[in-house]
Structure formats: C-alpha cells, structure tokens
Design a protein around this motif. Sequence first.
Motif, PDB file in Angstrom:
ATOM      1  N   ALA A  44      20.575  32.380  67.226  1.00 15.86           N
ATOM      2  CA  ALA A  44      19.669  33.483  66.864  1.00 15.86           C
ATOM      3  C   ALA A  44      19.529  33.723  65.357  1.00 15.86           C
ATOM      4  CB  ALA A  44      20.113  34.764  67.570  1.00 15.86           C
ATOM      5  N   ALA A  45      20.281  33.012  64.543  1.00 11.88           N
ATOM      6  CA  ALA A  45      20.051  33.038  63.082  1.00 11.88           C
ATOM      7  C   ALA A  45      20.341  31.610  62.642  1.00 11.88           C
ATOM      8  CB  ALA A  45      20.972  34.032  62.396  1.00 11.88           C
ATOM      9  N   ALA A  46      19.387  30.737  62.967  1.00  7.82           N
ATOM     10  CA  ALA A  46      19.652  29.296  63.000  1.00  7.82           C
ATOM     11  C   ALA A  46      19.733  28.658  61.619  1.00  7.82           C
ATOM     12  CB  ALA A  46      18.563  28.599  63.816  1.00  7.82           C
ATOM     13  N   SER A  47      19.131  29.311  60.616  1.00  8.18           N
ATOM     14  CA  SER A  47      19.075  28.732  59.275  1.00  8.18           C
ATOM     15  C   SER A  47      18.512  27.297  59.354  1.00  8.18           C
ATOM     16  CB  SER A  47      20.456  28.800  58.609  1.00  8.18           C
ATOM     17  OG  SER A  47      20.346  28.374  57.271  1.00  8.18           O
ATOM     18  N   THR A  48      19.120  26.350  58.666  1.00  5.90           N
ATOM     19  CA  THR A  48      18.564  24.997  58.602  1.00  5.90           C
ATOM     20  C   THR A  48      18.931  24.121  59.816  1.00  5.90           C
ATOM     21  OG1 THR A  48      20.349  24.723  56.980  1.00  5.90           O
ATOM     22  CG2 THR A  48      18.131  24.715  56.135  1.00  5.90           C
ATOM     23  N   LEU A  64      11.494  34.160  64.206  1.00  4.07           N
ATOM     24  CA  LEU A  64      11.753  35.407  64.927  1.00  4.07           C
ATOM     25  C   LEU A  64      12.535  36.361  64.024  1.00  4.07           C
ATOM     26  CD1 LEU A  64      12.778  35.880  68.577  1.00  4.07           C
ATOM     27  CD2 LEU A  64      14.275  36.839  66.852  1.00  4.07           C
ATOM     28  N   ASN A  65      12.056  37.592  63.977  1.00  8.08           N
ATOM     29  CA  ASN A  65      12.760  38.649  63.242  1.00  8.08           C
ATOM     30  C   ASN A  65      13.656  39.390  64.232  1.00  8.08           C
ATOM     31  OD1 ASN A  65      13.586  40.887  61.838  1.00  8.08           O
ATOM     32  ND2 ASN A  65      11.536  41.497  61.168  1.00  8.08           N
ATOM     33  N   LEU A  66      14.950  39.373  63.998  1.00  9.73           N
ATOM     34  CA  LEU A  66      15.892  39.993  64.945  1.00  9.73           C
ATOM     35  C   LEU A  66      15.669  41.493  65.101  1.00  9.73           C
ATOM     36  CD1 LEU A  66      19.103  38.081  63.875  1.00  9.73           C
ATOM     37  CD2 LEU A  66      18.036  37.968  66.133  1.00  9.73           C
ATOM     38  N   MET A  67      14.988  42.105  64.130  1.00  9.00           N
ATOM     39  CA  MET A  67      14.702  43.540  64.239  1.00  9.00           C
ATOM     40  C   MET A  67      13.527  43.797  65.183  1.00  9.00           C
ATOM     41  SD  MET A  67      16.891  45.188  62.417  1.00  9.00           S
ATOM     42  CE  MET A  67      16.219  46.775  61.953  1.00  9.00           C
ATOM     43  N   GLU A  68      12.725  42.753  65.430  1.00 10.66           N
ATOM     44  CA  GLU A  68      11.557  42.902  66.308  1.00 10.66           C
ATOM     45  C   GLU A  68      11.530  41.717  67.266  1.00 10.66           C
ATOM     46  OE1 GLU A  68       8.448  42.511  63.499  1.00 10.66           O
ATOM     47  OE2 GLU A  68       8.943  44.374  62.469  1.00 10.66           O
ATOM     48  N   TYR A 103      24.565  41.198  56.967  1.00  5.13           N
ATOM     49  CA  TYR A 103      23.491  41.600  56.036  1.00  5.13           C
ATOM     50  C   TYR A 103      22.848  42.935  56.416  1.00  5.13           C
ATOM     51  CZ  TYR A 103      24.139  36.819  54.660  1.00  5.13           C
ATOM     52  OH  TYR A 103      24.712  35.648  54.236  1.00  5.13           O
ATOM     53  N   PHE A 104      23.345  43.579  57.474  1.00  5.16           N
ATOM     54  CA  PHE A 104      22.699  44.791  57.988  1.00  5.16           C
ATOM     55  C   PHE A 104      23.622  45.997  57.931  1.00  5.16           C
ATOM     56  CE2 PHE A 104      20.611  41.131  59.711  1.00  5.16           C
ATOM     57  CZ  PHE A 104      19.264  41.463  59.694  1.00  5.16           C
ATOM     58  N   GLU A 105      23.000  47.195  57.936  1.00  4.17           N
ATOM     59  CA  GLU A 105      23.736  48.445  58.016  1.00  4.17           C
ATOM     60  C   GLU A 105      24.141  48.668  59.479  1.00  4.17           C
ATOM     61  OE1 GLU A 105      24.505  49.247  54.919  1.00  4.17           O
ATOM     62  OE2 GLU A 105      23.447  51.140  54.695  1.00  4.17           O
TER      63      GLU A 105
HETATM   64  C1  LIG Z   1      24.213  32.815  56.615  1.00  5.56           C
HETATM   65  S1  LIG Z   1      22.965  32.236  57.694  1.00  5.56           S
HETATM   66  C2  LIG Z   1      23.902  31.937  59.171  1.00  5.56           C
HETATM   67  C3  LIG Z   1      23.545  30.628  59.822  1.00  5.56           C
HETATM   68  C4  LIG Z   1      24.351  30.270  61.064  1.00  5.56           C
HETATM   69  N1  LIG Z   1      24.188  31.231  62.111  1.00  5.56           N
HETATM   70  C5  LIG Z   1      25.813  30.085  60.729  1.00  5.56           C
HETATM   71  O1  LIG Z   1      26.646  30.874  61.151  1.00  5.56           O
HETATM   72  O2  LIG Z   1      26.136  29.121  60.025  1.00  5.56           O
HETATM   73  C6  LIG Z   1      22.088  33.752  58.098  1.00  5.56           C
HETATM   74  C7  LIG Z   1      20.662  33.510  58.579  1.00  5.56           C
HETATM   75  O3  LIG Z   1      20.154  34.739  59.124  1.00  5.56           O
HETATM   76  C8  LIG Z   1      18.773  34.799  58.840  1.00  5.56           C
HETATM   77  N2  LIG Z   1      18.286  36.179  58.962  1.00  5.56           N
HETATM   78  C9  LIG Z   1      18.501  37.212  58.119  1.00  5.56           C
HETATM   79  N3  LIG Z   1      17.851  38.316  58.552  1.00  5.56           N
HETATM   80  C10 LIG Z   1      17.211  37.980  59.688  1.00  5.56           C
HETATM   81  C11 LIG Z   1      16.370  38.696  60.593  1.00  5.56           C
HETATM   82  N4  LIG Z   1      16.037  39.965  60.414  1.00  5.56           N
HETATM   83  N5  LIG Z   1      15.886  38.024  61.669  1.00  5.56           N
HETATM   84  C12 LIG Z   1      16.190  36.714  61.858  1.00  5.56           C
HETATM   85  N6  LIG Z   1      16.981  35.993  61.047  1.00  5.56           N
HETATM   86  C13 LIG Z   1      17.484  36.610  59.958  1.00  5.56           C
HETATM   87  C14 LIG Z   1      18.681  34.228  57.427  1.00  5.56           C
HETATM   88  O4  LIG Z   1      17.373  33.780  57.121  1.00  5.56           O
HETATM   89  C15 LIG Z   1      19.723  33.112  57.454  1.00  5.56           C
HETATM   90  O5  LIG Z   1      19.141  31.857  57.730  1.00  5.56           O
END
Ligand SMILES: C[S@@+](CC[C@H](N)C(=O)[O-])C[C@H]1O[C@@H](n2cnc3c(N)ncnc32)[C@H](O)[C@@H]1O
Length: 273
Positions: free
Chosen positions: A112-116, A200-204, A223-225
């Motif tokens: 869910a926060a897949a990055s690269t 995908l934005n995790l907030m929406e 990165y969130f409160e």
């Molecule tokens: C530090 S990486 C973590 C990657 C992987 N999950 C890991 O643990 O190695 C955090 C990722 O969260 C994504 N991210 C930040 N805010 C987000 C949001 N609101 N919705 C979706 N992705 C988000 C960033 O773009 C970034 O690619």
Amino acid sequence: MQVSSSISEQSFRQVRDWLYQRSGIFLNDTKRSLVCGRLQKRMRELELASFEQYIRVLLNPAEQLEHELAVNILTTNETYFFREEKHFRFLEKVAAGHKTTTPAAPFQVWSAAASTGQEAYSVAMVLAQQFGGYQPWSVVGTDINTAVLCTARQAIYPIEASRKIPQDLLKAYALKGKGKDEGWFKFRPELCQKVSFEPLNLMEPKQFNYRFDLILLRNVLIYFELEDKQKIVRNVLKFLKPGGYLLVGHSESIHGYDDRLQQIQPACYRLKA
Ligand SMILES: C[S@@+](CC[C@H](N)C(=O)[O-])C[C@H]1O[C@@H](n2cnc3c(N)ncnc32)[C@H](O)[C@@H]1O
C-alpha cells in the motif's frame, strides 16, 4: 538563474499546508532544509527565483501537472528488497497455510506504499516460490508518487540492489543484463505479469472490488499525524479479508487503533474473523 538560498518560515508553512491538504503528509519543522533543497532544484528548472513564485504555482488550481510533480519531489521513497526480512518469513508461512487450507482461492496482496516496487517484487518472489504456476495469486502496489510507480512498472534495478535478495529467488525470477544493460537486472515477465501498480492516495482510498489476504502498510505511517494514521488504517482495513493480515513497519505501532486487530508478532496484525 540565482535561486533563493533559504526558505522563509512563512513559505515553509505554505508548502507544508499545501502538501498536507494534498496528501496528508505532515512536514514538521525539522524538514525545512530538506524541503528547501528539493524545491530549489525544481525552481531552477522552471527558472523561478523565489519560493513565493513557486508557491503561487502550487496554489493555482490550473497547474495540476506541477502539483503532481511537487508531490513526487516532496515524498520520501526509501525502500529496498526484503526490507524487514522477518515479514517475508511470515508471508511464507501464511502462503503455505493458504495452499493447504484453501488451494483454489486466489491469494491477493496489497503493497500500500509501494514506492519503486522492491516490496511488491519481494512479495511476488516469495509467492511464486510457494504457489508455483498452480495456484492463482497477485500483488498490487500503490503509491501517491507517480514517478516511483513508473520505475516500479519497469521492473529494472541496478545489480547492487539485488544483494538483499536470496540467491535462489534471484536465480529463479530475475535476468541479468548484458552488453549495454550490464550492471542492471530485471524481473522475468512471468513474475511481472502477476504484479501491477497504480496511483492511490491512502487518505482517499479507491474501492477495490475485492479484499486482500495480506496488506503491507510499511514505513509510511511515520509521515502522518496520529488522527490521520488512524484514518489510513481504517481505510485500509476496509479492503482486508476477515482473518487477513496487516503488516506495518517495525518502528510503527498501531496498537489500540482498531479493536478488530490482534497483534500476532511485532508489526504483524490479524483482522479478527
Ligand atoms: C519510505 S517509502 C516506504 C516503501 C515501502 N513500503 C518500504 O517499507 O520499503 C514511503 C512511501 O509512501 C508513499 N506515500 C506517502 N504518502 C502517501 C499517501 N498519502 N498515499 C499513498 N502513498 C503515500 C511515498 O510516496 C513513499 O513512496
């Protein structure tokens, strides 16, 4: 082009509020020099001398493409293969259990926060090894940053990045580049077919039309409160099967966020059936 060398308190706050509205990411004061450095590079490309000028672009609703780029610049995307390796041993056990109890049902995972993409392909290699070609499985990777998703879809990485991948998996699922591709490797097409990536934005959250057996929400909640972390966990849980698993980063705790979650080992939760 001479670009402002520092960002004022007011401009930093405007960027911070803009990013918060757009993504939920909260930049605290310690991120000021990071924001300054990342935006300066973009301002040079656009030939904008001051942060005030760039902020005007951010506040202009007609500049959607630049807004997407700004999110890409301001997110932190550090990741690597088999990061927090214990989770992959856990996944192996869960997949083995699924194979014996529900062999016909597809096993579906969401990064869910897949990055690269390193997380999604690490999962894919473990599942390919467990299920072979006999049982359906898939991995979906999502992220708010559209640039990292392009890298993820290509499935091509520098050879040094492969050091954390177990040798047997690397041999089975990756191809080493030759000639002009020396120094790189890519995943085999059979593996890539099972892995998809979408913004995908995790907030929406969007509506997936199915639920996942396991969701990785790792190294993003930081990165969130607090209130937004809880909102994200609630959003994500809508797409987890009862009895399914939610994995968070080992430095992130979601203890007490939802009564239906039962912690079964560090950074591993199960949604009560
Ligand atoms: C530090 S990486 C973590 C990657 C992987 N999950 C890991 O643990 O190695 C955090 C990722 O969260 C994504 N991210 C930040 N805010 C987000 C949001 N609101 N919705 C979706 N992705 C988000 C960033 O773009 C970034 O690619």
